[in-house]
Design a protein around this motif. Structure first.
Motif, PDB file in Angstrom:
ATOM      1  N   ALA A   1     -12.354  79.592  34.701  1.00  0.00           N
ATOM      2  CA  ALA A   1     -12.113  81.328  35.602  1.00  0.00           C
ATOM      3  C   ALA A   1     -11.160  80.920  36.827  1.00  0.00           C
ATOM      4  O   ALA A   1     -10.348  82.405  37.061  1.00  0.00           O
ATOM      5  N   ARG A   2     -11.884  79.654  37.857  1.00  0.00           N
ATOM      6  CA  ARG A   2     -11.631  79.521  38.462  1.00  0.00           C
ATOM      7  C   ARG A   2     -10.324  79.711  38.834  1.00  0.00           C
ATOM      8  O   ARG A   2      -8.639  79.577  39.668  1.00  0.00           O
ATOM      9  N   ALA A   3      -8.967  78.437  37.734  1.00  0.00           N
ATOM     10  CA  ALA A   3      -7.825  78.875  37.824  1.00  0.00           C
ATOM     11  C   ALA A   3      -6.975  79.680  37.123  1.00  0.00           C
ATOM     12  O   ALA A   3      -6.201  80.356  37.939  1.00  0.00           O
ATOM     13  N   ALA A   4      -7.914  80.736  36.480  1.00  0.00           N
ATOM     14  CA  ALA A   4      -6.940  81.911  36.018  1.00  0.00           C
ATOM     15  C   ALA A   4      -6.770  83.022  37.245  1.00  0.00           C
ATOM     16  O   ALA A   4      -6.119  83.941  37.554  1.00  0.00           O
ATOM     17  N   GLN A   5      -7.873  82.916  38.115  1.00  0.00           N
ATOM     18  CA  GLN A   5      -7.878  83.219  39.983  1.00  0.00           C
ATOM     19  C   GLN A   5      -6.737  82.764  40.188  1.00  0.00           C
ATOM     20  O   GLN A   5      -6.286  83.770  41.146  1.00  0.00           O
ATOM     21  N   ALA A   6      -6.948  81.144  40.430  1.00  0.00           N
ATOM     22  CA  ALA A   6      -5.840  80.888  41.533  1.00  0.00           C
ATOM     23  C   ALA A   6      -4.704  81.324  40.873  1.00  0.00           C
ATOM     24  O   ALA A   6      -3.668  81.910  41.357  1.00  0.00           O
ATOM     25  N   LEU A   7      -3.990  81.628  39.209  1.00  0.00           N
ATOM     26  CA  LEU A   7      -2.633  81.991  38.658  1.00  0.00           C
ATOM     27  C   LEU A   7      -2.090  83.120  39.649  1.00  0.00           C
ATOM     28  O   LEU A   7      -1.863  83.934  39.731  1.00  0.00           O
ATOM     29  N   THR A   8      -3.070  84.399  39.355  1.00  0.00           N
ATOM     30  CA  THR A   8      -3.663  85.597  39.680  1.00  0.00           C
ATOM     31  C   THR A   8      -2.555  85.374  41.635  1.00  0.00           C
ATOM     32  O   THR A   8      -2.154  86.309  41.922  1.00  0.00           O
TER      33      THR A   8
END
Ligand SMILES: Nc1ncnc2c1ncn2[C@@H]1O[C@H](COP(=O)(O)OP(=O)(O)OP(=O)(O)O)[C@@H](O)[C@H]1O
Ligand SMILES: [Mg+2]
Length: 342
Positions: A327-334
């Motif tokens: 989830a954190r990586a997805a947020q960082a990607l956004t």
């Protein structure tokens, strides 16, 4: 005879010149932008993006020597340039209507957990409220259907306007080569067919409106990866690596491919952190290549079992620490896509 030295002769010779970082022909990489022949005087336009120091000169030098040795060539002029504004190269590619961001998930080498990361990132983005599609670009070893618990029997339906409708699984839309061919059918596609297959897959799917389309690339920097990055208007690429020092060389190769094809690299994700693999390699690579580090995913048996059983960790145990990492990586990607957004 001047006639014997045609444009084709020059192009054929240029095919023998390779980019030193990618070990691929400069013609395949689209670096040759023009060839003019005027009674034995040959002018070649080379456009080289993001090359390592000295690489441009090395390529130019090699072109010079290869072309001058062709019969009938009296003089060789090389005009070196860097690609113009990004929008120019993007407009040459066919956009995918209705899709906000097409993001490639890539790695320099196989088995680093690219598909696992792609699936769990896609699920994390969906859980965050985004409309997400996932394309399995691995034509030789498609395993996204298995990871999402989709049977090989399920075939995409065809819409009235002759487009394929993606399969819906666990809240995301998915299409895979694995669903279009029988599992026991050997795939012997090469070059143009492979290129056509990947491009067709992407263009022929009725995705509908999507915020994100993640594309799980096969490992490496070969034909499929190149055709994809050259034909699809990618918003960017995420590079997955393992923590070991030795993985750096592969990361470098993956990054070189995207830089040369003018695809922004959104960041690096380190997978399988901990245990025998150590940790920190991904972050170090990110610092070295000056690209964002999107986070690390632990080596975790539950992640493996989730993938093997068609029940990815983000769907099976969304509250688990491992799912939180995705989830954190997805947020960082956004964030990497939209750095000014709050
Ligand atoms: N963080 C992790 N913890 C434990 N196991 C993992 C992790 N990430 C991936 N794996 C396992 O490692 C194996 C390889 O992962 P995966 O298939 O995602 O790699 P890949 O890079 O897509 O491989 P390929 O290059 O063949 O496409 C799988 O069995 C997967 O379940
Ligand atoms: Mg894979």
């Amino acid at each position: 005879m001047a006639e014997s030295m045609s444009r084709d002769t020059i192009i054929e010779a240029l095919k023998g010149v390779q980019d030193p970082e990618l070990s691929r022909s400069i013609v395949a990489l689209g670096m040759v932008k023009g060839v003019q022949i005027d009674s034995g005087e040959v002018t070649i336009d080379l456009e080289i993006a993001g090359a390592a120091p000295g690489a441009r000169e090395k390529i130019a030098g090699e072109v010079q020597s290869v072309i001058s040795s062709i019969d009938g060539v009296r003089d060789v002029q090389i005009r070196l340039s860097k690609p113009a504004a990004k929008s120019a190269s993007f407009s040459a590619k066919q956009p995918l209507p209705g899709i906000q961001h097409v993001i490639a998930v890539a790695s320099g080498k196989g088995g680093v957990g690219k598909s696992t990361v792609a699936v769990n990132l896609a699920l994390s983005l969906a859980r965050a409220g985004c409309r997400v599609g996932l394309m399995d670009g691995d034509i030789y070893g498609p395993n996204i259907p298995m990871m999402l618990g989709v049977s090989h029997e399920s075939k995409p339906r065809v819409s009235e306007n002759d487009k394929m409708l993606p399969i819906e699984a666990q809240g995301i839309k998915m299409i895979s080569m694995g669903l279009l061919v029988a599992p026991d059918q050997p795939m012997v596609w090469r070059g143009p067919m492979l290129h056509g297959a990947v491009t067709q897959l992407l263009q022929k799917v009725e995705w509908g409106e999507l915020d994100f389309l993640l594309v799980d690339l096969p490992p490496g920097t070969g034909d499929v990866q190149l055709s994809l990055v050259q034909t699809v208007p990618l918003s960017g690429a995420v590079v997955v690596t393992t923590p070991q020092e030795v993985a750096l060389a592969d990361v470098r190769k993956g990054i070189a491919m995207f830089r040369k094809t003018e695809v922004p690299i959104l960041g690096i994700i380190e997978n399988m952190t901990g245990s025998i693999f150590g940790s920190g390699g991904g972050e170090k690579a990110a610092a070295e290549f000056r690209i964002p580090f999107l986070g690390s995913i632990p080596l975790d048996q539950n992640i493996r079992e989730g993938g093997d059983s068609g029940n990815p960790i983000v769907a099976a145990a969304p509250e688990s620490p491992a799912a939180a990492c995705f989830a954190r990586a997805a947020q960082a990607l956004t964030q990497a896509l939209n750095p000014t957004a709050v």
